[in-house]
Design an enzyme around this catalytic site. Sequence first.
Site, PDB file in Angstrom:
ATOM      1  N   ASP A   1      30.761 -11.842 -82.320  1.00 22.57           N
ATOM      2  CA  ASP A   1      29.975 -11.669 -81.037  1.00 22.57           C
ATOM      3  C   ASP A   1      30.375 -12.984 -80.210  1.00 22.57           C
ATOM      4  O   ASP A   1      29.816 -14.193 -80.547  1.00 22.57           O
ATOM      5  CB  ASP A   1      28.484 -11.685 -81.333  1.00 22.57           C
ATOM      6  CG  ASP A   1      27.688 -11.667 -79.922  1.00 22.57           C
ATOM      7  OD1 ASP A   1      28.409 -11.758 -78.760  1.00 22.57           O
ATOM      8  OD2 ASP A   1      26.522 -11.770 -80.070  1.00 22.57           O
TER       9      ASP A   1
ATOM     10  N   LYS B   1      33.352 -17.844 -71.002  1.00 22.99           N
ATOM     11  CA  LYS B   1      33.295 -16.214 -70.831  1.00 22.99           C
ATOM     12  C   LYS B   1      33.300 -15.750 -69.429  1.00 22.99           C
ATOM     13  O   LYS B   1      33.635 -14.645 -69.213  1.00 22.99           O
ATOM     14  CB  LYS B   1      32.039 -15.705 -71.809  1.00 22.99           C
ATOM     15  CG  LYS B   1      32.096 -14.110 -71.951  1.00 22.99           C
ATOM     16  CD  LYS B   1      31.080 -13.945 -73.005  1.00 22.99           C
ATOM     17  CE  LYS B   1      30.998 -12.330 -73.361  1.00 22.99           C
ATOM     18  NZ  LYS B   1      30.095 -12.039 -74.322  1.00 22.99           N
TER      19      LYS B   1
ATOM     20  N   GLU C   1      29.312  -4.789 -76.408  1.00 23.62           N
ATOM     21  CA  GLU C   1      28.337  -5.428 -77.299  1.00 23.62           C
ATOM     22  C   GLU C   1      26.996  -4.470 -77.520  1.00 23.62           C
ATOM     23  O   GLU C   1      26.290  -4.470 -78.515  1.00 23.62           O
ATOM     24  CB  GLU C   1      27.618  -6.663 -76.264  1.00 23.62           C
ATOM     25  CG  GLU C   1      28.556  -7.724 -76.670  1.00 23.62           C
ATOM     26  CD  GLU C   1      28.567  -8.634 -75.391  1.00 23.62           C
ATOM     27  OE1 GLU C   1      27.792  -8.678 -74.626  1.00 23.62           O
ATOM     28  OE2 GLU C   1      29.449  -9.473 -75.333  1.00 23.62           O
TER      29      GLU C   1
ATOM     30  N   ASP D   1      20.642  -5.564 -72.331  1.00 28.06           N
ATOM     31  CA  ASP D   1      21.300  -6.669 -72.766  1.00 28.06           C
ATOM     32  C   ASP D   1      21.316  -7.863 -71.760  1.00 28.06           C
ATOM     33  O   ASP D   1      22.084  -7.684 -71.033  1.00 28.06           O
ATOM     34  CB  ASP D   1      22.679  -6.285 -73.408  1.00 28.06           C
ATOM     35  CG  ASP D   1      23.459  -7.376 -73.905  1.00 28.06           C
ATOM     36  OD1 ASP D   1      23.002  -8.547 -73.794  1.00 28.06           O
ATOM     37  OD2 ASP D   1      24.522  -7.379 -74.714  1.00 28.06           O
TER      38      ASP D   1
END
Length: 582
Positions: A7, A69, A146, A168
């Site tokens: 992850d 990211k 994810e 999320d």
Amino acid sequence: MPAIGIDLGTTNSCLATVEGGAPEVITNAEGERTTPSVVAFTKDGERLVGTVALRQIAMNPTRTISSVKRHMGTEWRKSIDGKQYSPQEISAMILRKLRRDAERFAGQEVVDAVVTVPAYFNDMQRNATKDAGTIAGLNVLRIINEPTAAALAYGLDHGDPQMVMVYDLGGGTFDVSVIEIGDGVIEVLSTAGDNHLGGDDFDERLTEHLIEAFERETGMSIAQDEMARERVREAAEAAKKELSSMESTIVSLPFLAQGPAGPVHLEQTITRAEFDRLTRDLIESTTDAVNQALNDAGIAASELGEVLLVGGSTRIPAVQEHVYRLTGKRPSSSINPDECVAQGAAVQAATLASARSGCTDLMPRGGELLLLDVIPISFAIETVGGVATRVIERNTTLPVHYEQVFTTAAPFQTKVEINVLQGERPMASDNRSIGKFTLKGIKRAPAGAPQINVSFDIDANGILMVTAKDLGTGNEQSITITDSERMTDAEIQDAIRDAERYEAEDDAKRASIEERARAERLVADANEKLKEQGKEMEKDDKRRLKASIGNVQRYLAKRPEKMKDAERANFTSAIQELESLL
Ligand code: AMP
């Protein structure tokens, strides 16, 4: 060889593998279950990753990179000592550390991995993530979403077929997906979200609030002081986390600025109610995506069997309340929001690796799982008048193949440029251009006569491949995808070499530091021995020991980076000799 699930988070990354049929989180070399996604370049050229990089951020903010990211798939570059680093290369440094941690855990080389991305990542962001894996020396078996990974981790323990919503909210991205968990099949029905919303925004709100209050009270400005700002931001994040379990907290930053009458401190009490007021609109901005995901899946909230919360920011009580208000469901507490994504990725990695090797030992409990993911954003092509013509709708199940015959708009046109877009807007210019194809060598003909078959294949990673064929000549046409933000294969190879070289250099530097520390310890021990036992020692032994100390000290006086290979080898021998005399 074990396959791993990674992850690769905005704020933290997590690593897992399947052991004995169940996913297990692998602790890193520092003994932590998650690794901060932070990379730093020290002044003397060493690269730090994880907690060690995070710890020095306030001292070294300009050479420390966090939340990289957020820049994946863009032209963002970080310039360090005259070298430009792409988001892929920085991410690769994090992945390389995780790979090393996995190898330390497994006691063997680890190459195969499944890496997760937010469901809302577009083609370029997915490609950039895959490239980062390649640069880190990983064989990326699959890129998965994810929320899908979270459902995979959850689905293993809950055999009953049901609809699940995954909400999320991480450090930098937000997405919500509706997923059907059936018998051995996990199907994503819909996904929606916002690529630029996350815990960082909550930190920013609190940071601004603290800075404004400080400036109001002291009349001093610290908005331009990068170091002070970073200290406030760190304190704001810590306060935010505390407010997830406490009703109020005190932010205390001594010596934040230098005033005319000496140092000035920041001390502020923040209540949960105040924090909720500052961030209410951020939480409310997630409502549309929840409704859209339910709509696209064609279900009502009441049909949901379970709501899973993923990402550190779902620990905020107001976020949990909001999800409850929207769905009427209390979120499940059976999964760990920080670890379930890596665990699901590990399950998928084990499934893929065991299918490839035919070795069922690696297979996760529950047997083979079929994963049906969807594309999160529609693909379109620019057509006459700058219109974006939809070719593949969002939420189409992967993998998908699509083809369409195109023709020319002008007479005697010998080439056509096709602009591939990703987005939901009607005009091309409002969507993201992810690549341009130039079809050349078309036979001269009136407008509308040539027939050019263009096909799109989106693989299980959500990554697009394009081929084109001129039906008039039967020839496959060469297609040039001009995507300035993708790294070319040559650039990736360069980056791999660079990463390996630096790793070797870093290892050598570390070994040299350790060797010098050992030498200094030995010299101290030897001097101690001379002092305590010198009188009783044989004359020859004493002379030999003194000479050996002198020899080691001579090398210690040299600058390590100036030492030649031969000198280094002699230094090692000198240390060994001294050790043998003690
Ligand atoms: P992730 O990207 O899933 O690791 O999420 C990281 C984000 O979660 C960061 O913005 C953290 O500040 C935030 N976070 C972690 N723990 C908590 C907590 N206890 N309360 C609120 N936010 C948290």
